[in-house]
Structure formats: structure tokens, C-alpha cells
Design a protein around this motif. Structure first.
Motif, PDB file in Angstrom:
ATOM      1  N   ALA A  95      -7.721  -3.541 -10.472  1.00 12.54           N
ATOM      2  CA  ALA A  95      -7.520  -2.969  -9.146  1.00 12.54           C
ATOM      3  C   ALA A  95      -6.052  -3.061  -8.748  1.00 12.54           C
ATOM      4  N   LEU A  96      -5.491  -1.943  -8.292  1.00 11.99           N
ATOM      5  CA  LEU A  96      -4.090  -1.854  -7.887  1.00 11.99           C
ATOM      6  C   LEU A  96      -4.046  -1.436  -6.423  1.00 11.99           C
ATOM      7  N   THR A  97      -3.595  -2.333  -5.558  1.00  8.61           N
ATOM      8  CA  THR A  97      -3.592  -2.059  -4.117  1.00  8.61           C
ATOM      9  C   THR A  97      -2.203  -2.304  -3.541  1.00  8.61           C
ATOM     10  N   PRO A  98      -1.622  -1.335  -2.844  1.00  7.32           N
ATOM     11  CA  PRO A  98      -0.338  -1.576  -2.172  1.00  7.32           C
ATOM     12  C   PRO A  98      -0.504  -2.562  -1.019  1.00  7.32           C
ATOM     13  N   LEU A  99       0.566  -3.296  -0.750  1.00  6.95           N
ATOM     14  CA  LEU A  99       0.616  -4.248   0.352  1.00  6.95           C
ATOM     15  C   LEU A  99       1.850  -3.935   1.196  1.00  6.95           C
ATOM     16  N   ARG A 100       1.663  -3.863   2.516  1.00 11.00           N
ATOM     17  CA  ARG A 100       2.813  -3.711   3.417  1.00 11.00           C
ATOM     18  C   ARG A 100       3.142  -5.078   4.004  1.00 11.00           C
ATOM     19  N   ASP A 101       4.345  -5.571   3.716  1.00  7.19           N
ATOM     20  CA  ASP A 101       4.677  -6.919   4.162  1.00  7.19           C
ATOM     21  C   ASP A 101       5.099  -6.935   5.628  1.00  7.19           C
ATOM     22  N   GLU A 103       7.881  -7.185   6.945  1.00  3.39           N
ATOM     23  CA  GLU A 103       9.099  -6.423   7.209  1.00  3.39           C
ATOM     24  C   GLU A 103       8.878  -4.923   7.084  1.00  3.39           C
ATOM     25  N   GLY A 104       7.654  -4.527   6.770  1.00  2.14           N
ATOM     26  CA  GLY A 104       7.348  -3.109   6.639  1.00  2.14           C
ATOM     27  C   GLY A 104       7.587  -2.549   5.250  1.00  2.14           C
ATOM     28  N   ARG A 105       7.946  -3.398   4.300  1.00  2.00           N
ATOM     29  CA  ARG A 105       8.192  -2.931   2.931  1.00  2.00           C
ATOM     30  C   ARG A 105       6.886  -2.903   2.145  1.00  2.00           C
ATOM     31  N   LEU A 106       6.842  -2.033   1.138  1.00  2.00           N
ATOM     32  CA  LEU A 106       5.651  -1.885   0.312  1.00  2.00           C
ATOM     33  C   LEU A 106       5.805  -2.602  -1.019  1.00  2.00           C
ATOM     34  N   TRP A 107       4.720  -3.261  -1.443  1.00  2.00           N
ATOM     35  CA  TRP A 107       4.653  -3.929  -2.733  1.00  2.00           C
ATOM     36  C   TRP A 107       3.357  -3.506  -3.402  1.00  2.00           C
ATOM     37  N   LEU A 108       3.394  -3.326  -4.716  1.00  4.80           N
ATOM     38  CA  LEU A 108       2.164  -3.024  -5.444  1.00  4.80           C
ATOM     39  C   LEU A 108       1.591  -4.326  -5.988  1.00  4.80           C
ATOM     40  N   VAL A 109       0.294  -4.530  -5.745  1.00  3.45           N
ATOM     41  CA  VAL A 109      -0.365  -5.756  -6.169  1.00  3.45           C
ATOM     42  C   VAL A 109      -1.443  -5.424  -7.190  1.00  3.45           C
ATOM     43  N   GLN A 110      -1.338  -6.001  -8.376  1.00  4.76           N
ATOM     44  CA  GLN A 110      -2.389  -5.908  -9.394  1.00  4.76           C
ATOM     45  C   GLN A 110      -3.313  -7.080  -9.149  1.00  4.76           C
ATOM     46  N   SER A 163       4.956   6.055  -9.243  1.00  2.00           N
ATOM     47  CA  SER A 163       4.904   7.454  -8.789  1.00  2.00           C
ATOM     48  C   SER A 163       3.486   7.914  -8.494  1.00  2.00           C
ATOM     49  N   ALA A 164       2.478   7.157  -8.911  1.00  4.22           N
ATOM     50  CA  ALA A 164       1.093   7.532  -8.601  1.00  4.22           C
ATOM     51  C   ALA A 164       0.824   7.445  -7.105  1.00  4.22           C
ATOM     52  N   TRP A 165       1.651   6.698  -6.359  1.00  2.28           N
ATOM     53  CA  TRP A 165       1.507   6.592  -4.908  1.00  2.28           C
ATOM     54  C   TRP A 165       2.602   7.416  -4.239  1.00  2.28           C
ATOM     55  N   SER A 166       2.744   8.638  -4.645  1.00  4.23           N
ATOM     56  CA  SER A 166       3.815   9.498  -4.137  1.00  4.23           C
ATOM     57  C   SER A 166       3.669   9.795  -2.647  1.00  4.23           C
ATOM     58  N   ALA A 167       2.454   9.659  -2.096  1.00  2.30           N
ATOM     59  CA  ALA A 167       2.253   9.929  -0.673  1.00  2.30           C
ATOM     60  C   ALA A 167       2.851   8.835   0.200  1.00  2.30           C
ATOM     61  N   LEU A 168       3.109   7.669  -0.366  1.00  2.00           N
ATOM     62  CA  LEU A 168       3.726   6.587   0.392  1.00  2.00           C
ATOM     63  C   LEU A 168       5.243   6.741   0.371  1.00  2.00           C
ATOM     64  N   GLY A 170       7.578   4.811  -0.601  1.00  2.00           N
ATOM     65  CA  GLY A 170       8.326   4.141  -1.662  1.00  2.00           C
ATOM     66  C   GLY A 170       8.171   2.635  -1.587  1.00  2.00           C
ATOM     67  N   PHE A 171       8.246   1.999  -2.739  1.00  2.00           N
ATOM     68  CA  PHE A 171       8.038   0.560  -2.833  1.00  2.00           C
ATOM     69  C   PHE A 171       9.368  -0.189  -2.711  1.00  2.00           C
TER      70      PHE A 171
END
Length: 241
Positions: A95-101, A103-110, A163-168, A170-171
Motif C-alpha cells: 500500500a502506497l499512501t501520500p501523507l501531508r505533513d 508544514e503542508g508538504r507531501l511525502w509518499l509512505v510505503q 509521477s503516478a500522483w500527477s494530480a497532486l 508534488g512531493f
């Protein structure tokens, strides 16, 4: 005249024999050196992971293998699944889920392994809501094996790519966190090195053993061919009176 022709034929056979077996020897030596270098690379990788720093939501790009602590909220609706994973003799996905920290930044979490068997239905996984604190290993995005066909099929990915999360938007950094502790953690399956350095060294000695065996065969066969092309072996004995 016949002796000269025979010697010429044996000479060509000797040259071809030496050439072919020399290529086998060279191949064994080269592959052994390659495996030996891979063992050195694996040792360096494991050492880097052992001495990696512990960081909390770093602003600068974290080094490969760093232990990170992140606080934020999962974007559960953006979860995708890394296809064709195996763990404990079971087939499944990661499972791969983005996380917004904070500070508003995005991280990908496996988040870990999810068993699915051979079913091809879209996987589903529960995702915690609200603020979470996560910790795990950071892996820097790097080169990957060639991909044949599309990377994405529905919500399944053949390999991790941001790039699979192109709708976001950016990480934060090019890489992803392999979750080890925290809400939403599934079964850990990822390891930084599939084969230990000792296995690569064993492969190196196997290739060098093959090169030594090929060299022995080349020498023994070459001696026989040299003996066969000598004048004494080619002369026809005189008829008895």
C-alpha cells in the motif's frame, strides 16, 4: 604435401580451440569481478544504513537509509498499490499512501504488505484519519529496471514512481518512506538489500572456479592438438618389406 595440409588443418583447430576457451575464461573472470564489486557495493549500502541519521520532517533531502519521523495526515483517497509483491510465500501488494505533513508538504509512505492472493480485483485497505506520527526508513528514488507496458493498471503500479500522483502538487523530496512504526502500518516486507554481500562473494568464487576449469580444459585439449599436429604423428609409417 598431405602432411602440410594436415598440419594446417590442425593449426586452425588449435587456434579455434584456444580462442573459444579463452572467451570462456575471460567471461568467468569478468563475471567473478562483477560479483565481487557487487559484494563491495552491498557492504557499503548496509554500512550506510547502519550509520544513517535520524531526522524529523527534514527540509533538505534526506540521505538514503535515513530514519525519518513524520507527522501529518494520510491522503487515503490517493492510495495506490505496488503490484506483485511476495511475503512469507504469499502474493499481494504494498500500500502506497501520500501523507501531508504539518508544514503542508507531501511525502509518499510505503505502508507495508497486503495479501491479495491471485485475485485481480482492486485492493482496498483502511487508512487512519486525523493526525498521525510515523517513523521508518527513507529510500531515495533511483534508477529502476526497464518497464515493458504501462506502469499503472487501475490503482495498481508495477513500480513506485512519484509521477503516478500527477494530480497532486508534488512531493517534498524524490523518494518514499518505508513505514516501520505508526498508524496504518501493515506487514513490513521491504529490505534495503535482497542478497547479502556473502552471497555475491560466493557467486564470484563460483565464476572464478568456472574460469579455472575452462583454463584447465583449454590447456589439456591444446596439448593434445599440438601433439596431433607434430610431424611424427602425421608421418605415414613405411610399408614392411
Amino acid at each position: 604435401m598431405k602432411d602440410a595440409v594436415a598440419r594446417g588443418g590442425n593449426g586452425r583447430r588449435l587456434g579455434l580451440w584456444i580462442l573459444c576457451w579463452s572467451l570462456v575464461v575471460a567471461l568467468g573472470l569478468a563475471l567473478g569481478l562483477w560479483q565481487w564489486q557487487r559484494a563491495a557495493d552491498k557492504r557499503e549500502l548496509l554500512l550506510r544504513y547502519e550509520t544513517a541519521p535520524r531526522l524529523e520532517a527534514p527540509v533538505a533531502a534526506p540521505p538514503d537509509g535515513a530514519r525519518l519521523t513524520l507527522r501529518g495526515e494520510y491522503l487515503g483517497a490517493e492510495t495506490l498499490f505496488l503490484d506483485n509483491r511476495t511475503h512469507g510465500n504469499r502474493l499481494g501488494v504494498a500500500a502506497l499512501t501520500p501523507l501531508r505533513d504539518e508544514e503542508g508538504r507531501l511525502w509518499l509512505v510505503q505502508r507495508g504488505f497486503l495479501a491479495t492472493g491471485t485475485r485481480r480485483e482492486t485492493p482496498s485497505v483502511a487508512t487512519p484519519e486525523g493526525s498521525v506520527t510515523l517513523s521508518g526508513r527513507w529510500q531515495v528514488a533511483g534508477d529502476s529496471a526497464p518497464l515493458f507496458g504501462p506502469n499503472r493498471e487501475g490503482r495498481r503500479l508495477q513500480r513506485i514512481t512519484l509521477s503516478a500522483w500527477s494530480a497532486l502538487e508534488g512531493f517534498a523530496h524524490a523518494g518514499w518512506l518505508h513505514l516501520e512504526q505508526g498508524p496504518g502500518h501493515l506487514e513490513s516486507w521491504w529490505t534495503p538489500a535482497v542478497l547479502p554481500p556473502e552471497r555475491h562473494r560466493a557467486y564470484a568464487f563460483q565464476w572464478w572456479g568456472l574460469a579455472l576449469a575452462a583454463l584447465t580444459v583449454m590447456w589439456l585439449g591444446g596439448r593434445r592438438l599440438v601433439r596431433d599436429r607434430s610431424p611424427s604423428s602425421l608421418s605415414t609409417p613405411a610399408p614392411e618389406e
